[in-house]
Design an enzyme around this catalytic site. Structure first.
Site, mmCIF file in Angstrom:
data_model
loop_
_atom_site.group_PDB
_atom_site.id
_atom_site.type_symbol
_atom_site.label_atom_id
_atom_site.label_comp_id
_atom_site.label_asym_id
_atom_site.label_seq_id
_atom_site.Cartn_x
_atom_site.Cartn_y
_atom_site.Cartn_z
ATOM 1 N NE ARG A 1 -21.983 -11.265 4.462
ATOM 2 C CZ ARG A 1 -22.496 -12.186 5.269
ATOM 3 N NH1 ARG A 1 -23.712 -12.037 5.760
ATOM 4 N NH2 ARG A 1 -21.802 -13.262 5.605
ATOM 5 C CD GLU A 2 -17.112 -2.207 5.595
ATOM 6 O OE1 GLU A 2 -17.482 -1.636 6.625
ATOM 7 O OE2 GLU A 2 -16.730 -1.609 4.579
ATOM 8 C CB THR B 1 -16.552 -2.618 -7.036
ATOM 9 O OG1 THR B 1 -16.531 -3.639 -6.045
ATOM 10 C CG2 THR B 1 -17.904 -2.588 -7.717
ATOM 11 C CG ASP C 1 -2.137 0.870 1.051
ATOM 12 O OD1 ASP C 1 -3.252 0.323 1.036
ATOM 13 O OD2 ASP C 1 -1.986 2.100 0.892
ATOM 14 C CG PHE D 1 -30.117 -7.480 2.185
ATOM 15 C CD1 PHE D 1 -29.444 -8.528 2.788
ATOM 16 C CD2 PHE D 1 -29.429 -6.308 1.954
ATOM 17 C CE1 PHE D 1 -28.111 -8.391 3.157
ATOM 18 C CE2 PHE D 1 -28.100 -6.161 2.311
ATOM 19 C CZ PHE D 1 -27.445 -7.210 2.916
ATOM 20 C CB CYS E 1 -20.136 -1.733 -1.063
ATOM 21 S SG CYS E 1 -18.439 -2.169 -0.701
ATOM 22 C CE LYS F 1 -17.135 1.781 -4.063
ATOM 23 N NZ LYS F 1 -16.961 0.867 -5.166
ATOM 24 C CG PHE G 1 -19.416 -11.321 -4.318
ATOM 25 C CD1 PHE G 1 -20.185 -10.453 -5.080
ATOM 26 C CD2 PHE G 1 -18.674 -12.303 -4.963
ATOM 27 C CE1 PHE G 1 -20.212 -10.559 -6.465
ATOM 28 C CE2 PHE G 1 -18.695 -12.420 -6.350
ATOM 29 C CZ PHE G 1 -19.463 -11.551 -7.099
HETATM 30 C C1 UDX Z 1 -22.190 -5.124 0.792
HETATM 31 C C2 UDX Z 1 -22.564 -6.489 0.194
HETATM 32 O O1 UDX Z 1 -23.475 -7.162 1.069
HETATM 33 C C3 UDX Z 1 -21.310 -7.318 -0.048
HETATM 34 O O2 UDX Z 1 -21.653 -8.537 -0.687
HETATM 35 C C4 UDX Z 1 -20.354 -6.526 -0.934
HETATM 36 O O3 UDX Z 1 -19.153 -7.231 -1.163
HETATM 37 C C5 UDX Z 1 -20.042 -5.180 -0.303
HETATM 38 O O4 UDX Z 1 -21.262 -4.467 -0.047
HETATM 39 P P1 UDX Z 1 -21.520 -4.245 3.235
HETATM 40 O O5 UDX Z 1 -21.312 -2.892 2.619
HETATM 41 O O6 UDX Z 1 -20.526 -4.761 4.206
HETATM 42 O O7 UDX Z 1 -21.623 -5.366 2.090
HETATM 43 O O8 UDX Z 1 -22.952 -4.161 3.945
HETATM 44 P P2 UDX Z 1 -24.303 -5.000 3.978
HETATM 45 O O9 UDX Z 1 -24.260 -5.997 5.052
HETATM 46 O O10 UDX Z 1 -24.681 -5.455 2.631
HETATM 47 O O11 UDX Z 1 -25.317 -3.829 4.437
HETATM 48 C C6 UDX Z 1 -25.451 -2.645 3.643
HETATM 49 C C7 UDX Z 1 -26.389 -1.650 4.260
HETATM 50 O O12 UDX Z 1 -27.726 -2.072 4.138
HETATM 51 C C8 UDX Z 1 -26.175 -1.360 5.750
HETATM 52 O O13 UDX Z 1 -26.233 0.055 5.930
HETATM 53 C C9 UDX Z 1 -27.352 -2.033 6.418
HETATM 54 O O14 UDX Z 1 -27.720 -1.394 7.621
HETATM 55 C C10 UDX Z 1 -28.426 -1.886 5.361
HETATM 56 N N1 UDX Z 1 -29.507 -2.882 5.416
HETATM 57 C C11 UDX Z 1 -29.231 -4.200 5.212
HETATM 58 C C12 UDX Z 1 -30.817 -2.472 5.617
HETATM 59 O O15 UDX Z 1 -31.090 -1.281 5.785
HETATM 60 N N2 UDX Z 1 -31.815 -3.417 5.619
HETATM 61 C C13 UDX Z 1 -31.574 -4.726 5.410
HETATM 62 O O16 UDX Z 1 -32.520 -5.510 5.415
HETATM 63 C C14 UDX Z 1 -30.238 -5.139 5.221
#
Ligand code: UDX
Length: 443
Positions: free
Chosen positions: A165-166, A133, A42, A263, A274, A277, A163
């Site tokens: 997720r955090e 991405t 980095d 979701f 993610c 954007k 893919f």
């Molecule tokens: C996401 C994708 O899930 C992952 O596959 C990709 O590689 C990167 O982007 P992440 O950004 O870590 O992962 O978050 P994620 O768990 O998907 O949640 C995204 C947002 O959606 C959060 O702000 C969460 O609070 C919100 N959310 C999620 C809702 O508001 N309602 C839901 O039912 C689920």
């Protein structure tokens, strides 16, 4: 989780990873965990210094332990020089592609730099694999650039979206749902299969595609997830207007396998580095392609999502009797979701800042994200516990669904607040419990 079995000596590869953010650090650790000899690079010296000391520059459950283990056995090291990665058998580009300032497009400058810097240095046949991405068409452009720089066709480009997720990064990286290889040659496919062998042998499906499909899988997956969230939030508005209840509605929809319950949690909507954007980048892509109806469809996902923040602000204002001015407000949650310290495009932080701008004195608490929030919003007050954050406030707003908050005891807070008003921005509290403790509850 069951870890894949690491590869033995002849099957181990020399792997380089460029970019040590969430994606790059997790990928580097996973590659080392699979048995490869990994060097992660980095340009940010500070990050490299921390990682070399086995310290993570961000919060991610389970990752620090694996990082330490891989560094200690000598399978993972860090550098801030491109020169140290030139010998690898395979290179992964994991740099960030944030939203461009003043545009819906992704900023690809870090990706372009990583590909060109690597291409200038490699001395033997190799592949450079993009994991960042990016919009469709980027891989092809990188392949052209790399060919011109490296000469002789000895460097190939592949695209292998990630893919993770955090909050679940380790599990997602070592037990992915699928592996997507966007390649131009059987050689690149063979090398990718070799590098991921323990995961593939564990049963993970592999799809081999062209570049553009591989690039699109990632943005369309994220846009689909965002669409589910905005759909249930649109239904939440219809429910509010008709007197229906959105949580049982989501549950009823979820029993249909074709829909699924995940979701579909209504509330303050999505944020993070993610989903927002990627939805905007896909919108920009559809617009550039002249696909106006498609662009309109995708745009509304973002519009509905952002409108949830205004709705939460309005509900809070109503609970305060019409204005935030001179009111003290406790905000629970700064992170964009639980189990992370990431505050990028965080709905919770956006609402807190807006309430502050309307004259409220905002006191925020988050189990891990307060430092990240404080760095960009020092104007907000931060408190170490829920109880101190709630002291003498006129309103409690729950904006990130950390389990600690869900389990909060209303009776405990009753004694410290000035007025018993609670806004449940994530629909996770039990309304009857709060109402029976004398609180005015809105969600
Ligand atoms: C996401 C994708 O899930 C992952 O596959 C990709 O590689 C990167 O982007 P992440 O950004 O870590 O992962 O978050 P994620 O768990 O998907 O949640 C995204 C947002 O959606 C959060 O702000 C969460 O609070 C919100 N959310 C999620 C809702 O508001 N309602 C839901 O039912 C689920």
């Amino acid at each position: 989780m069951k870890m894949p079995r690491p590869l033995e000596a002849p099957d181990r590869l020399r792997v380089s990873v460029v970019g040590t953010g969430y994606l790059g650090t997790t990928h580097a650790v996973s590659m080392a965990q699979l048995g490869h000899d990994v060097v992660a690079m980095d340009i940010e010296q500070e990050k490299i210094a921390m990682l070399s000391e086995c310290e993570l520059p961000f919060f991610e459950p389970g990752l620090a332990e694996l990082l330490r283990k891989c560094v200690e056995v000598g399978r993972l090291r860090f550098t801030s020089s491109y020169d140290d990665v030139s010998e690898a058998d395979i290179h992964f580009v994991c740099v960030g592609t944030p939203q461009l300032h003043g545009s819906f497009n992704a900023d690809l400058r870090l990706v372009e730099t990583a590909f060109t810097e690597l291409a200038r240095r490699v001395t033997r046949p190799t592949i450079i694999v993009g994991k960042s991405t990016v919009p469709a068409g980027t891989a092809l452009r990188m392949a052209d650039a790399v060919r011109d720089l490296a000469g002789g066709g000895q460097v190939e480009v592949a695209w292998n979206p990630e893919f993770l997720r955090e909050g679940h990064a380790v599990e997602d990286a070592l037990q992915p749902d699928r592996l997507i290889f966007g390649v131009k040659s059987p050689r690149a496919e063979r090398l990718l299969r070799a590098v991921y062998r323990p995961i593939i042998e564990g049963g993970c499906p592999v799809m081999v595609t062209d570049y553009a499909t591989a690039e699109l899988v990632k943005v369309s997956a994220n846009t689909f997830l965002a669409m589910k969230i905005s759909f249930i939030n649109a239904m939440a508005q219809i429910c509010e207007a008709t007197g229906a209840a959105v949580l049982p509605l989501a549950e009823a929809l979820g029993y249909d396998d074709r829909i699924g319950r995940r979701f579909l949690s209504p509330g303050l909507g999505f944020g993070g580095g993610c989903l927002p954007k990627d939805v905007r980048a896909l919108y920009a892509c559809a617009t550039d392609l002249g696909l106006d109806d498609v662009a309109t469809f995708i745009r509304q996902i973002d519009v509905i999502n952002l409108s949830r923040r205004d709705r939460a602000l309005t509900l809070g204002r109503e609970l305060l009797g019409g204005s935030y001015a001179r009111k003290r407000v406790c905000v629970l949650g700064a992170a964009f979701k639980p189990n992370t310290d990431d505050v990028r495009d965080s709905p919770a932080l956006a609402v807190a800042v807006a309430a502050h701008r309307e004259g409220a004195q905002v006191v925020m608490h988050d189990p891990v994200a307060m430092n990240s929030a404080r760095r960009i919003h020092p104007e907000i007050e931060y408190a170490d516990t829920v109880v101190t954050a709630a002291r003498e406030v006129d309103l409690v707003m729950l904006l990130t669904d950390w389990t600690d908050f869900e389990e909060m005891d209303p009776a405990l807070l009753s004694g410290v607040v000035r007025s018993r008003n609670v806004l449940d921005g994530r629909n996770v509290l039990t309304p009857e419990r709060w109402r029976s403790a004398g609180w005015t509850y809105r969600a």
